[in-house]
Enzyme design. Structure first.
Site, short mmCIF file in Angstrom:
data_model
loop_
_atom_site.label_atom_id
_atom_site.label_comp_id
_atom_site.label_asym_id
_atom_site.label_seq_id
_atom_site.Cartn_x
_atom_site.Cartn_y
_atom_site.Cartn_z
N ASP A 41 59.45 -6.59 10.75
CA ASP A 41 58.18 -5.64 10.50
C ASP A 41 58.81 -4.54 10.17
OD1 ASP A 41 55.11 -6.10 11.69
OD2 ASP A 41 55.67 -4.01 11.34
N LYS A 107 49.45 -8.29 1.04
CA LYS A 107 50.06 -9.71 0.76
C LYS A 107 50.73 -9.60 -0.33
CE LYS A 107 47.17 -12.13 4.49
NZ LYS A 107 48.25 -12.59 5.21
N HIS A 150 46.34 -21.20 7.89
CA HIS A 150 45.66 -20.56 8.83
C HIS A 150 45.80 -21.10 10.24
CE1 HIS A 150 41.06 -19.02 9.68
NE2 HIS A 150 42.19 -18.46 10.37
#
Length: 297
Positions: A41, A107, A150
């Site tokens: 991150d 994304k 998902h």
């Protein structure tokens, strides 16, 4: 501690991009099943907080019997540099999961960078609640390596995973994802690509309508949830579910659905937008439709 050699996760190494709610949750699921994880991150504070959050989730999963017995946790390493963790020799991943914010441009940027870094044939898995995989595939150098998932929140408790196969997704990529989900003891259900796929296309407009009912004064929050639980068998109620999803994530998903389908029922209602502007995002902020003071996610 590394995974033991006899476990289903032995030899697997997962790179997870994004240390938010879903990225940390997926990392916790993998670590708890003995799979080594590299967590990346760009936000140092969020990255620094992630190991404690992941450790908490692994312990919760163990207490709830949601992890296999006798499996040593997988190693967790964190870093700010995508290139260092994705391409570092023995640490090179066998699969990569992108779990950044539900924004198509963000994304696409990450997927383009990934395509330039990981070896051909390594599955690149976009965890998304609504953005079509074919849309994201335009940013990938090798669309055949891209597939969608998902995961539901929290991943360590919900065993079914929606898998989205894009037009260009290769059979080998689908097989590799199925093998990874098998090692995680998850049940994949493969669907065709479309905005919102199945779960979000049905659930998120329904939650939006539940918020409209509250805004209109027809019933309060708890009454809506109790009626949906008691009369229709919804396990938590739509508004508690919204708090778990994160109201900001829900709004992002609804805008994706609205812009790509034209369905006015997917336009986020005013009360939902007001709550997000006020910072009342659900469990992760401590307050949404309910209050969660002292709870840790």
């Amino acid at each position: 501690m590394a995974a033991e050699s006899g476990t289903p996760g032995a030899g697997l190494r997962l790179a997870v991009l994004g240390a938010g709610v879903m990225g940390s949750g997926i990392a916790a699921l993998a670590v708890g099943h003995g799979i080594a994880v590299s967590l990346i991150d760009l936000d140092r504070r969020r990255l620094d907080e992630a190991p404690a959050r992941i450790g908490h989730q692994v312990r919760m999963a163990q207490l709830m019997g949601a992890l296999p017995e006798g499996v040593a946790p997988g190693a967790l390493v964190t870093g700010l540099s995508l290139a260092d963790l994705v391409t570092a020799g023995d640490a090179a991943p066998t699969a990569v999961i992108e779990a950044v914010t539900e924004d198509a441009d963000a994304k696409a940027k990450v997927l383009a960078d990934l395509s330039a870094l990981v070896a051909p044939g390594v599955p690149i898995i976009s965890n998304t609640s609504a953005i079509p995989i074919d849309e994201l595939a335009r940013a990938a150098a090798r669309p055949e390596d891209l597939i969608g998932t998902h995961f539901m929140n929290p991943p360590y408790l919900i065993r079914t995973v929606e898998v989205i196969r894009g037009t260009w997704t290769g059979e080998a990529t689908l097989d590799a994802l199925r093998a990874l989900l098998s090692a995680l003891r998850r049940e994949p259900i493969v669907v065709t690509d479309a905005p919102g796929f199945v779960t979000s296309r049905i659930l998120h407009p329904m939650i939006n309508d539940a918020v409209r009912v509250v805004a209109a004064g027809t019933a309060d929050v708890e009454s809506v949830d109790r009626l949906m639980q008691g009369c229709l068998g919804h396990p938590t109620g739509p508004l508690r579910t919204a708090d778990l999803i994160g109201l900001d994530n829900l709004v992002d998903s609804l805008w994706v659905l609205h812009s790509r389908t034209g369905d006015e029922g997917c336009r986020p209602c005013d009360l939902l937008l007001e709550m997000v502007r006020a910072g009342h995002l659900g469990r992760k902020s401590g307050r949404g439709f309910y209050e969660y003071e002292g709870e840790q996610t």
